[in-house]
Enzyme design. Structure first.
Site, PDB file in Angstrom:
ATOM      1  N   HIS A   9      -4.851   9.142  -2.733  1.00  0.00           N
ATOM      2  CA  HIS A   9      -3.815   8.438  -1.968  1.00  0.00           C
ATOM      3  C   HIS A   9      -2.435   9.009  -2.266  1.00  0.00           C
ATOM      4  O   HIS A   9      -1.673   9.352  -1.353  1.00  0.00           O
ATOM      5  CB  HIS A   9      -3.857   6.941  -2.322  1.00  0.00           C
ATOM      6  CG  HIS A   9      -2.722   6.144  -1.771  1.00  0.00           C
ATOM      7  ND1 HIS A   9      -2.860   5.259  -0.729  1.00  0.00           N
ATOM      8  CD2 HIS A   9      -1.413   6.073  -2.130  1.00  0.00           C
ATOM      9  CE1 HIS A   9      -1.692   4.706  -0.461  1.00  0.00           C
ATOM     10  NE2 HIS A   9      -0.793   5.176  -1.308  1.00  0.00           N
ATOM     11  N   GLU A  10      -2.095   9.093  -3.537  1.00  0.00           N
ATOM     12  CA  GLU A  10      -0.743   9.521  -3.905  1.00  0.00           C
ATOM     13  C   GLU A  10      -0.495  10.988  -3.561  1.00  0.00           C
ATOM     14  O   GLU A  10       0.582  11.350  -3.088  1.00  0.00           O
ATOM     15  CB  GLU A  10      -0.486   9.251  -5.386  1.00  0.00           C
ATOM     16  CG  GLU A  10      -0.358   7.775  -5.717  1.00  0.00           C
ATOM     17  CD  GLU A  10       0.782   7.102  -4.960  1.00  0.00           C
ATOM     18  OE1 GLU A  10       1.843   7.728  -4.801  1.00  0.00           O
ATOM     19  OE2 GLU A  10       0.611   5.952  -4.524  1.00  0.00           O
TER      20      GLU A  10
ATOM     21  N   HIS B 108       0.513  11.500  -0.038  1.00  0.00           N
ATOM     22  CA  HIS B 108       1.939  11.327   0.255  1.00  0.00           C
ATOM     23  C   HIS B 108       2.650  12.683   0.210  1.00  0.00           C
ATOM     24  O   HIS B 108       3.596  12.919   0.965  1.00  0.00           O
ATOM     25  CB  HIS B 108       2.589  10.372  -0.740  1.00  0.00           C
ATOM     26  CG  HIS B 108       2.334   8.918  -0.443  1.00  0.00           C
ATOM     27  ND1 HIS B 108       2.646   8.344   0.758  1.00  0.00           N
ATOM     28  CD2 HIS B 108       1.812   7.928  -1.217  1.00  0.00           C
ATOM     29  CE1 HIS B 108       2.333   7.052   0.732  1.00  0.00           C
ATOM     30  NE2 HIS B 108       1.813   6.783  -0.443  1.00  0.00           N
TER      31      HIS B 108
ATOM     32  N   TYR C 204       9.773   6.238   5.377  1.00  0.00           N
ATOM     33  CA  TYR C 204       9.117   5.185   4.596  1.00  0.00           C
ATOM     34  C   TYR C 204       9.740   3.828   4.884  1.00  0.00           C
ATOM     35  O   TYR C 204      10.375   3.201   4.032  1.00  0.00           O
ATOM     36  CB  TYR C 204       9.177   5.527   3.113  1.00  0.00           C
ATOM     37  CG  TYR C 204       8.064   4.911   2.310  1.00  0.00           C
ATOM     38  CD1 TYR C 204       6.744   5.318   2.496  1.00  0.00           C
ATOM     39  CD2 TYR C 204       8.330   3.922   1.365  1.00  0.00           C
ATOM     40  CE1 TYR C 204       5.719   4.760   1.760  1.00  0.00           C
ATOM     41  CE2 TYR C 204       7.311   3.363   0.629  1.00  0.00           C
ATOM     42  CZ  TYR C 204       6.000   3.787   0.827  1.00  0.00           C
ATOM     43  OH  TYR C 204       4.980   3.221   0.093  1.00  0.00           O
TER      44      TYR C 204
ATOM     45  N   GLU D 270       1.637   4.982   4.567  1.00  0.00           N
ATOM     46  CA  GLU D 270       0.712   4.364   3.613  1.00  0.00           C
ATOM     47  C   GLU D 270      -0.725   4.425   4.114  1.00  0.00           C
ATOM     48  O   GLU D 270      -1.654   4.668   3.348  1.00  0.00           O
ATOM     49  CB  GLU D 270       1.118   2.917   3.360  1.00  0.00           C
ATOM     50  CG  GLU D 270       2.224   2.752   2.340  1.00  0.00           C
ATOM     51  CD  GLU D 270       1.816   3.263   0.966  1.00  0.00           C
ATOM     52  OE1 GLU D 270       0.652   3.037   0.552  1.00  0.00           O
ATOM     53  OE2 GLU D 270       2.645   3.900   0.303  1.00  0.00           O
TER      54      GLU D 270
ATOM     55  N   ASP E   6      15.178  -4.203   3.525  1.00  0.00           N
ATOM     56  CA  ASP E   6      16.451  -4.635   2.951  1.00  0.00           C
ATOM     57  C   ASP E   6      16.547  -4.437   1.440  1.00  0.00           C
ATOM     58  O   ASP E   6      17.367  -5.034   0.776  1.00  0.00           O
ATOM     59  CB  ASP E   6      16.696  -6.108   3.274  1.00  0.00           C
ATOM     60  CG  ASP E   6      15.564  -7.006   2.766  1.00  0.00           C
ATOM     61  OD1 ASP E   6      14.626  -6.490   2.112  1.00  0.00           O
ATOM     62  OD2 ASP E   6      15.624  -8.223   3.029  1.00  0.00           O
TER      63      ASP E   6
ATOM     64  N   HIS F 207       3.185  -1.397   2.887  1.00  0.00           N
ATOM     65  CA  HIS F 207       1.857  -1.607   2.316  1.00  0.00           C
ATOM     66  C   HIS F 207       1.122  -2.752   2.996  1.00  0.00           C
ATOM     67  O   HIS F 207      -0.099  -2.869   2.868  1.00  0.00           O
ATOM     68  CB  HIS F 207       1.943  -1.921   0.820  1.00  0.00           C
ATOM     69  CG  HIS F 207       2.448  -0.806  -0.029  1.00  0.00           C
ATOM     70  ND1 HIS F 207       3.790  -0.591  -0.265  1.00  0.00           N
ATOM     71  CD2 HIS F 207       1.784   0.157  -0.726  1.00  0.00           C
ATOM     72  CE1 HIS F 207       3.938   0.454  -1.058  1.00  0.00           C
ATOM     73  NE2 HIS F 207       2.748   0.933  -1.346  1.00  0.00           N
TER      74      HIS F 207
END
Length: 357
Positions: A180-181, A184, A195, A204, A271, A282
């Protein structure tokens, strides 16, 4: 030289979970969650800087991170020795041609990166995350009981887990977390998905897709044999069984708020409040996750053979930084059309079932 897209602000631990535990958890959970959330702003600034330098100066990973480029598989593992980000990458404990290190976590990170490299190379014809032989660097034992693992724009970083949120040592054991990482990084060098909100949720989701495929590839599982869980067994048992379920979003752990259909899409603000998860990146990723699961199941066999190649081509050749769900869906349908009518039908039906098309 590869053109580096904006480095994503990404880590395996969903910030909304950490924010909830920081506010409502036991004293031990609150302390661990605050420790995990604390470094986020510093790494966000670092990743933003790496992305900006790459875009403005057209620099690749070697110049930005001091990492070597290679013609083939090149892996290195370092021990951060629990000293934090100013000591990254740390002390080298294993290189490409070295025997296993004395440190189990270093070997797990090294081998997991190698399996991910082999998947991308063998199945998809990609030479490392940048498709130019980038050295895959891993640093283990980051911080003290740090409950996270992440791609920082040039390398992988793993905490040990506190035993309060993540099981101690679980993050380097989970091949889907590693896949997964590192994905990225692939996204960083290709689509460069922003993102935030829907592009961030796609960012994601593509990482979940290929993280799951790396796991399935390592186990030689077909789509109907796979568990479709991300990070299964990494959380302590009282918090849940996995981080996400691609087959049934919203069921991975108590309080899982992932929607499985667009009618339940969570329109959250981006925010800087961790509970809002950069606009739900996610959280809303459950919708495209389930679409991939449905397409893979309909096509049958090994999910990487057809569905995985469709999603990979869409990610690397068609998606743009601001791509929305409906655009991504149509792009995968268009790619599937080039394969077969059956593939197009399965992919389109999957996106329709989750309410995107």
């Amino acid at each position: 030289m590869s053109h580096v897209k904006p480095a994503p602000c990404c880590s395996i631990a969903p910030p909304d979970i950490l924010a909830r535990l920081a506010a409502e958890g036991t004293p031990e959970q609150r302390a661990a969650a605050i420790r995990a959330l604390g470094p986020s702003s510093a790494f966000r600034a670092q990743r933003a800087l790496i992305g900006r330098l790459g875009r403005e100066l057209n620099l690749g990973a070697a110049q930005l991170g001091g990492l070597a480029l290679a013609t083939g598989r090149k892996l290195t593992a370092y021990d951060n020795q629990r000293q934090g980000r100013y000591f990254l990458p740390g002390v080298k404990v294993r290189g490409t041609d070295d025997p296993p290190a004395a440190d189990e976590a270093a070997n797990q990170a090294f081998d997991g990166s190698g399996t991910t490299y082999d998947f991308y190379r063998t199945v998809l014809g990609r030479n490392s995350v940048d498709d130019a032989g980038m050295e895959l660097v891993s640093s283990v034992h980051y911080g003290v009981g740090y409950d996270n693992a992440f791609w920082n724009g040039v390398q992988m970083v793993y905490g040990d887990g506190s035993g309060t949120i993540f099981r101690t040592g679980a993050l380097t054991k989970a091949i889907d977390v590693i896949g997964h990482e590192l994905t990225h990084g692939v996204t960083q060098y290709t689509a460069g998905l922003v993102y935030s909100k829907q592009p961030g949720a796609l960012n994601e989701s593509f990482s979940d897709v290929f993280g799951s495929l790396v796991k399935q590839y390592s186990l030689n599982q077909t789509a109907d044999e796979a568990d479709w869980l991300i990070g299964e067994g990494t959380l302590v048992p009282e918090l849940g069984g996995a981080l996400r379920s691609m087959s049934n979003p919203g069921t991975a752990y108590p309080g899982d708020s992932q929607p499985a259909h667009m009618k339940d899409y969570k329109d959250l603000p981006d925010d800087n409040d961790p509970k809002n998860d950069s606009g739900g990146v996610h959280i809303n990723s459950g919708i495209p996750n389930r679409a991939f699961y449905l397409a893979a199941l309909a096509l049958g066999g090994h999910a990487w053979d057809v569905a995985g190649k469709i999603w990979y081509k869409a990610l690397t050749q068609h998606l743009k930084p601001d791509t929305q769900f409906a655009e991504a869906a149509q792009m995968t349908v268009d790619v599937a059309q080039d394969i077969s009518a059956k593939a197009r039908k399965a992919v389109k039906a999957a996106w329709k079932e989750v309410g995107v098309l």
